[in-house]
Design an enzyme around this catalytic site. Structure first.
Site, PDB file in Angstrom:
ATOM      1  CE  LYS A 117     -90.476   6.148  56.737  1.00 31.25           C
ATOM      2  NZ  LYS A 117     -89.581   6.808  55.733  1.00 31.25           N
TER       3      LYS A 117
HETATM    4  O1  G3H Z   1     -86.609   8.735  55.313  1.00 35.28           O
HETATM    5  C1  G3H Z   1     -85.394   8.475  55.383  1.00 35.28           C
HETATM    6  C2  G3H Z   1     -84.419   8.849  54.358  1.00 35.28           C
HETATM    7  O2  G3H Z   1     -83.727   7.688  53.917  1.00 35.28           O
HETATM    8  C3  G3H Z   1     -83.508   9.959  54.777  1.00 35.28           C
HETATM    9  O3  G3H Z   1     -82.446  10.133  53.890  1.00 35.28           O
HETATM   10  P1  G3H Z   1     -81.561  11.495  53.907  1.00 35.28           P
HETATM   11  O4  G3H Z   1     -80.829  11.567  55.192  1.00 35.28           O
HETATM   12  O5  G3H Z   1     -80.619  11.334  52.725  1.00 35.28           O
HETATM   13  O6  G3H Z   1     -82.550  12.617  53.752  1.00 35.28           O
END
Ligand code: G3H
Length: 214
Positions: A83
């Site tokens: 990522k």
């Molecule tokens: O890395 C990405 C995640 O799906 C972010 O989710 P979140 O906005 O609930 O922290």
């Protein structure tokens, strides 16, 4: 349709992978930090519990460091998806890593323009953040729908993975928009599996069976 669990919690990963319906585990630096363990040790252990892909995010802020980290992750887990954060350095790193055949994901994507540039750099996936867009009073679904449509119109092979998905209905909304993948927490997948009428129905079946004494 690829499904991922967005966590580094090994107990949750073990249970969720046993369902047999998830393609792997996505993480980010905040998720990893929550576990308060060595990064390498944790990723290696997650890879042992996961027959599918393990997504691991770089911490470096320049392309050279990101590329080095990507190669290091590949030693920890051969099924790694690296990522990279959206931006010039992330795009630079993605262009180099895609030439090396390392699978990448551009994360923190908040516009169709960013998604198109990431696709041009050769990333396998882009992650737009549904919930975080909604949090700032715009529509995450509109953004993600726009990316899906643009990729389809341009014939781009890059997949869209909906991130920051916070409920079962949002999973379905994303699939109906045509995303290729969804990542969300253990609790969302578990909630999606449940329905009170299923529980009531099963209770009735088991009670009737017992009462019949068969
Ligand atoms: O890395 C990405 C995640 O799906 C972010 O989710 P979140 O906005 O609930 O922290």
């Amino acid at each position: 349709m690829e499904f991922y669990i967005d966590t580094a919690d090994l107990a949750q990963i073990k249970e969720a992978m046993s369902w047999g319906i998830l393609e792997g585990v996505t993480t980010n630096p905040s998720i990893v930090a929550r576990e308060k363990r060595g990064f390498e040790e944790l990723i290696r252990e997650i890879a042992r519990e996961t027959p599918g892909k393990v997504w691991c995010e770089v911490i470096g802020t320049d392309a050279d460091t990101m590329v080095e980290e990507a190669r290091m992750f590949r030693n920890w887990a051969d099924r790694v998806v690296v990522k990279l954060p959206m931006g010039a350095e992330g795009v630079k790193a993605a262009s180099r890593l895609s030439k090396e055949g390392i699978e990448t994901n551009m994360t923190l994507v908040y516009s169709v323009g960013q998604a198109v540039l990431a696709a041009k750099a050769g990333v396998r996936y882009v992650s737009p953040y549904l919930g975080r867009v909604d949090d700032v009073a715009w529509s995450g679904a509109t953004l993600i729908g726009g990316i899906v449509e643009t990729f389809a119109r341009l014939g781009l092979p890059t997949k869209v993975i909906a991130a920051s998905v916070r409920g079962p209905q949002q999973v379905l909304d994303m699939l109906n928009l045509g995303v290729h993948a969804v990542t969300t927490s253990y609790s969302v997948w578990a909630a999606m599996m449940k329905h009170p009428m299923t529980d009531i129905g099963l209770e009735g079946f088991l009670r009737d069976w017992k009462e019949a004494g068969l």
